[in-house]
Design an enzyme around this catalytic site. Sequence first.
Site, PDB file in Angstrom:
ATOM      1  N   SER A 109      17.412  51.879  40.200  1.00 37.46           N
ATOM      2  CA  SER A 109      18.704  52.462  39.390  1.00 37.46           C
ATOM      3  C   SER A 109      20.305  53.426  40.323  1.00 37.46           C
ATOM      4  O   SER A 109      19.538  53.373  41.475  1.00 37.46           O
ATOM      5  CB  SER A 109      17.275  54.452  39.110  1.00 37.46           C
ATOM      6  N   ASP A 110      20.305  54.270  39.208  1.00 41.50           N
ATOM      7  CA  ASP A 110      21.410  54.716  40.428  1.00 41.50           C
ATOM      8  C   ASP A 110      20.951  56.507  40.845  1.00 41.50           C
ATOM      9  O   ASP A 110      19.816  56.340  40.765  1.00 41.50           O
ATOM     10  CB  ASP A 110      23.058  54.822  39.336  1.00 41.50           C
ATOM     11  N   TRP A 111      21.851  56.755  41.518  1.00 40.22           N
ATOM     12  CA  TRP A 111      21.413  58.193  42.248  1.00 40.22           C
ATOM     13  C   TRP A 111      20.456  59.068  41.014  1.00 40.22           C
ATOM     14  O   TRP A 111      21.035  59.521  40.402  1.00 40.22           O
ATOM     15  CB  TRP A 111      22.019  58.683  43.047  1.00 40.22           C
TER      16      TRP A 111
END
Length: 750
Positions: free
Chosen positions: A266-268
């Site tokens: 996932s992104d942040w």
Amino acid sequence: MDNQQLLTMVTQMTLEEKVAQLMQLAAPFFEGAEGEGQITGPMKSMGVTEEMVRNSGSVLGYAGAEGTIAVQKAHLKKNRLGIPLLFMADIVHGFKTIFPIPLAIGCSWDLPLAERSAEIAAREAAVSGVHVTYAPMVDLVRDARWGRVMESTGEDPYLNSELARAFVRGFQGQNLREDVQRVAACVKHFAAYGLSEGGRDYNTVDLSEWQLREYYLPAYRAALDEGCEMVMTSFNTVDGVPASGNTRLMRKLLREEWGFDGVLISDWGAVKELIPHGVAEDEAEAAYKAIQAGVDIEMMTSCYVHHLPRLVREGRVEEEIIDEAVLRILQLKERLGLFERPHRGADPEAEKEIVFCAEHRAAARELAEKSCVLLKNERGVLPLARGQRVALVGPFAQSGDILGPWSWTGSRKDAVRLDTAMKAAAAEPGDISVAEGSGIEAMTEAQWAEAARAAADVDVIVLALGESSEMSGEAGSRADITLPAAQLELLRRMKALGKPVAVVLFNGRPLDLRGVYDTADAVLEAWFPGSEGGAAIAALLYGDANPSGRLSMSFPAAVGQIPVYYNHFSTGRPLGAPDAQERYVSHYLDLPNEPLLPFGFGLSYTTFIYGKPQLSGKIMTPDRPLELSVVLTNAGPAEGEETVQLYIRDWVGDTVRPVKELKAFAKVRLAAGESSEVRFTVTEQMLRYTHQNLEFASDAGQFSVFVGPNSRDAEELRFRLEKGPVTSGIRLQGASLGNNQHEQMGSEMR
């Protein structure tokens, strides 16, 4: 370790140990870390225990040979099974040696140099302890308001795909296990993040599956075809579902249809953001939806570790799904050789020799020279003549803020500033007088007075203008993409002095150049050119290097045109149609339809003349391609490099087709007076596109092929594609896909 040994390791892990492998934390959580990693969002209390950290699988944003070795040693002493950590970071356009921003690299159209930049970034990062880079970003972008435009390579799916392949080759090399000075690449952001509504970061994306497949997926697929090890989810929605919880996108398309078996991260904070998106009631549901979608690593939130063990014990999540995710992570660690060499390429002594070395800086300078685009050059202002007295004025005249966003290990202090480089390049340092003139967004009368004095007794004025790095990049969206009013006023006053004015632009996006392009005599687009930016620009200004950059993204005539891009559709009422009424066509009342500067545009200090292009025939068949040739002549006074571009138009399709599509290009260097024949093979594969039924195929019928220096100024030839007998004027459709990178793209999501 072989795969069976890794499977055995998974069976030896407790459920909590498995789930902790799926959590990525920033460096401050780990024993032995000095300082902090690069944080791209707010730190919040995550409720993470020491046991969770002990079993965590990866570290975010930490680099430095001594530091990563210390963290890895401390971790291995405490981890029960001795599973090493993965160190991941955003090495986007350089590590310590900062290259031009990716949008600028796209403007070089130089695939070998793009690959070399990634290789250098990988070598510096790897010797400093990094294993994975969150790059390349291959999002197709058509809206210059979006801050992350700077991180993309532009508006064209073909050019983006070719650059994606080059970056992956550069980062990963041929064998990650053997070549410890390479890093695993992570292509991002999957998918279609560049279509964020209003150009606003983190915003909604809404598009048809046809548009997704035709324009937005090819560059991701190209990166994966090149062997990219990882994929990062995007923040946006796709079909109304946030990417990190989108089973149809991640599990069905990416994993099942495309066969991707690498690590999906996932992104942040994107897993927890399923809650404010409104598709998860709480962290438990967010964890459930993300793991079902196939997200292996949750970056910097703790939904997985807090809730997946319970969801498994309750029977809501199958433990086999957890096992698959853990195995993929362990397989990546094995491909990197971390079980045998947990410190891999990290080497404090080699780090001192490799990082920011002279060889790397020379490559950065070369790419910066080739990434700058000469947008305008009237009155013979450029190149400057040695011996001319030059006033260098503007907020970037002496600024080290030329590295751009995502240069977190770069040093502004070490960046070559423009004033320093111009004084070194001039016949005498005293030929250059320097003044700030204004700040980025404000100008005082004292600053103006200083600038006026600097320009009082000179032959030429060079204005260094632009955006600060904080005005683009992540969370750097802007509704008004003109230069700030203070800089426009500085330019207006300088022009009023009656002397030739050349503007050098430092920025992370195509700008609305009203007040600049129409005022200055010359405009050189330098973007954020990186560590050697000042030296590269000085070489271009003095003619020691000849500008060869070509735009990879159109410049709007005004922000109201956005999105504006070259490969648009004609519409049912196209402007300029011979039988159309003047008013009732697709146009603006107050602006032209066309951008100020088109895709592929760029000037040179020499003049390239294109001969009459020749096509080997007027009929193409699937097994009989055509050859296009054109003689290119350098008719000017200097050696130069031209990017010869080939475009195709399909006049009648199963779906509407763009007015032009880039299909090939060739970079040709010629001495003054030299000519060369440039040849392209035009194949049936170039004519394929996504049909209504999502089949990727070509149609028989009429086509145009264009060749020229940019998407606007290209000469047209016509040919037909024939596939067999034609009955009653009906065009036969559907070529066999064969072996090509798009073969699986035409399959319908299941």
